[in-house]
Motif scaffolding. Structure first.
Motif, PDB file in Angstrom:
ATOM      1  N   ALA A  25      -0.825 -11.942  30.532  1.00  0.00           N
ATOM      2  CA  ALA A  25      -2.070 -12.807  29.883  1.00  0.00           C
ATOM      3  C   ALA A  25      -2.410 -12.068  28.649  1.00  0.00           C
ATOM      4  CB  ALA A  25      -3.153 -12.913  31.098  1.00  0.00           C
ATOM      5  N   LEU A  26      -2.664 -10.801  28.436  1.00  0.00           N
ATOM      6  CA  LEU A  26      -2.889 -10.037  27.566  1.00  0.00           C
ATOM      7  C   LEU A  26      -1.967 -10.283  26.359  1.00  0.00           C
ATOM      8  CD1 LEU A  26      -4.851  -7.001  29.049  1.00  0.00           C
ATOM      9  CD2 LEU A  26      -5.865  -9.147  27.868  1.00  0.00           C
ATOM     10  N   GLY A  27      -0.714 -10.132  26.615  1.00  0.00           N
ATOM     11  CA  GLY A  27       0.293 -10.383  25.897  1.00  0.00           C
ATOM     12  C   GLY A  27       0.425 -11.670  25.181  1.00  0.00           C
ATOM     13  N   LEU A  28       0.184 -12.709  26.020  1.00  0.00           N
ATOM     14  CA  LEU A  28       0.035 -14.010  25.473  1.00  0.00           C
ATOM     15  C   LEU A  28      -1.032 -14.215  24.297  1.00  0.00           C
ATOM     16  CD1 LEU A  28       0.716 -17.018  25.578  1.00  0.00           C
ATOM     17  CD2 LEU A  28      -0.629 -17.276  27.500  1.00  0.00           C
ATOM     18  N   ALA A  29      -2.251 -13.673  24.787  1.00  0.00           N
ATOM     19  CA  ALA A  29      -3.294 -13.654  23.878  1.00  0.00           C
ATOM     20  C   ALA A  29      -2.883 -13.376  22.462  1.00  0.00           C
ATOM     21  CB  ALA A  29      -4.443 -13.119  24.247  1.00  0.00           C
ATOM     22  N   GLY A  30      -2.137 -11.991  22.491  1.00  0.00           N
ATOM     23  CA  GLY A  30      -2.113 -11.126  21.206  1.00  0.00           C
ATOM     24  C   GLY A  30      -0.820 -11.966  20.413  1.00  0.00           C
ATOM     25  N   GLU A  31       0.236 -12.599  21.085  1.00  0.00           N
ATOM     26  CA  GLU A  31       1.126 -13.351  20.500  1.00  0.00           C
ATOM     27  C   GLU A  31       0.684 -14.704  20.100  1.00  0.00           C
ATOM     28  OE1 GLU A  31       3.698 -11.686  19.456  1.00  0.00           O
ATOM     29  OE2 GLU A  31       3.796  -9.930  20.657  1.00  0.00           O
TER      30      GLU A  31
END
Length: 97
Positions: A25-31
């Protein structure tokens, strides 16, 4: 390649631990932010929009989405089909202003 094939192929690169959902979820936000930055720089700073960079960042977004679905035991194709069904329900003749 269909969505489920993608999801299956992508999961071989998932680092599995108890925090998979949070990491994804955090990776999705970053990308997603990377995609937004490319568009912002194009729209407001006059920078060239690199198709190659856009494809790369969109691929990263796709990877994280597919792995959130994998974690939740949701076939990625189900996500795509449900989204199209919702769009067809909302806009049966296509989007019009």
């Amino acid at each position: 390649m269909d969505f489920n094939e993608y999801q299956n192929a992508a999961k071989r690169t998932l680092y599995g631990n108890e925090q998979v959902l949070t990491n994804c979820a955090l990776g999705l936000a970053g990308e997603s932010g990377q995609v937004v930055d490319l568009v912002k720089n194009y729209a407001f700073r006059g920078q060239k929009l690199s198709r190659q960079e856009l494809v790369h960042e969109m691929g990263d977004v796709l990877w994280y989405l597919s792995q959130i679905a994998e974690w939740a035991d949701i076939p990625f194709e189900e996500v795509a089909k449900a989204n199209i069904a919702e769009l067809n329900r909302r806009y049966p003749t296509g989007f019009k202003k």
